[in-house]
Design an enzyme around this catalytic site. Sequence first.
Site, PDB file in Angstrom:
ATOM      1  N   LEU A   1       2.146   1.798  -3.522  1.00  0.00           N
ATOM      2  CA  LEU A   1       1.052   2.299  -4.354  1.00  0.00           C
ATOM      3  C   LEU A   1       0.786   3.774  -4.066  1.00  0.00           C
ATOM      4  O   LEU A   1       0.533   4.567  -4.983  1.00  0.00           O
ATOM      5  CB  LEU A   1      -0.217   1.476  -4.117  1.00  0.00           C
ATOM      6  CG  LEU A   1      -0.142   0.012  -4.555  1.00  0.00           C
ATOM      7  CD1 LEU A   1      -1.419  -0.720  -4.154  1.00  0.00           C
ATOM      8  CD2 LEU A   1       0.119  -0.112  -6.036  1.00  0.00           C
ATOM      9  N   HIS A   2       0.838   4.150  -2.800  1.00  0.00           N
ATOM     10  CA  HIS A   2       0.646   5.552  -2.423  1.00  0.00           C
ATOM     11  C   HIS A   2       1.756   6.416  -3.021  1.00  0.00           C
ATOM     12  O   HIS A   2       1.490   7.508  -3.552  1.00  0.00           O
ATOM     13  CB  HIS A   2       0.621   5.689  -0.901  1.00  0.00           C
ATOM     14  CG  HIS A   2       0.474   7.099  -0.424  1.00  0.00           C
ATOM     15  ND1 HIS A   2      -0.635   7.870  -0.689  1.00  0.00           N
ATOM     16  CD2 HIS A   2       1.330   7.879   0.289  1.00  0.00           C
ATOM     17  CE1 HIS A   2      -0.459   9.070  -0.152  1.00  0.00           C
ATOM     18  NE2 HIS A   2       0.715   9.102   0.445  1.00  0.00           N
ATOM     19  N   ALA A   3       2.985   5.935  -2.955  1.00  0.00           N
ATOM     20  CA  ALA A   3       4.115   6.690  -3.515  1.00  0.00           C
ATOM     21  C   ALA A   3       3.920   6.898  -5.014  1.00  0.00           C
ATOM     22  O   ALA A   3       4.133   8.009  -5.529  1.00  0.00           O
ATOM     23  CB  ALA A   3       5.428   5.957  -3.242  1.00  0.00           C
TER      24      ALA A   3
ATOM     25  N   GLN B   1       1.199   9.450  -5.645  1.00  0.00           N
ATOM     26  CA  GLN B   1       1.696  10.805  -5.410  1.00  0.00           C
ATOM     27  C   GLN B   1       2.554  11.287  -6.573  1.00  0.00           C
ATOM     28  O   GLN B   1       2.496  12.457  -6.958  1.00  0.00           O
ATOM     29  CB  GLN B   1       2.476  10.875  -4.094  1.00  0.00           C
ATOM     30  CG  GLN B   1       1.612  10.670  -2.869  1.00  0.00           C
ATOM     31  CD  GLN B   1       0.495  11.677  -2.796  1.00  0.00           C
ATOM     32  OE1 GLN B   1       0.713  12.884  -2.773  1.00  0.00           O
ATOM     33  NE2 GLN B   1      -0.737  11.188  -2.784  1.00  0.00           N
TER      34      GLN B   1
ATOM     35  N   LEU C   1       0.833  -1.194   0.000  1.00  0.00           N
ATOM     36  CA  LEU C   1       0.000   0.000   0.000  1.00  0.00           C
ATOM     37  C   LEU C   1       0.877   1.258   0.000  1.00  0.00           C
ATOM     38  O   LEU C   1       0.560   2.243  -0.670  1.00  0.00           O
ATOM     39  CB  LEU C   1      -0.932  -0.014   1.220  1.00  0.00           C
ATOM     40  CG  LEU C   1      -1.943   1.116   1.307  1.00  0.00           C
ATOM     41  CD1 LEU C   1      -2.839   1.148   0.072  1.00  0.00           C
ATOM     42  CD2 LEU C   1      -2.788   0.960   2.552  1.00  0.00           C
TER      43      LEU C   1
END
Length: 106
Positions: free
Chosen positions: A75-77, A80, A72
Amino acid sequence: MEGMELICFNIISSVGMAKSSYVEAMRAAAAGNFDEATAKIKEGDGFYAQGHNAHSDLIEQESNGTPVVPSLLLLHAEDQMMSSETIRLMAEENIKLYKRLSEMAN
């Protein structure tokens, strides 16, 4: 913090700084300060490059046979990174628009 977690946070931090610079560029253009807007885009590009380089290292690692396990946080990186790219494009278009409006007013 080490390994993949550190890489992800480096990406998030770098592209977050880039996003902030791009937003500042739009604000500078709105105020008619086009030199500052250009400088903020360049500043943002420097921050973005740091995040992109870290991400490229992960891609290179995987292409060399060492799998990168998605998480997760990764995926967030990546999310962004993509939003930072979008904001940069928006900033460029806004700067062009503000320049055009400024020229029309003069």
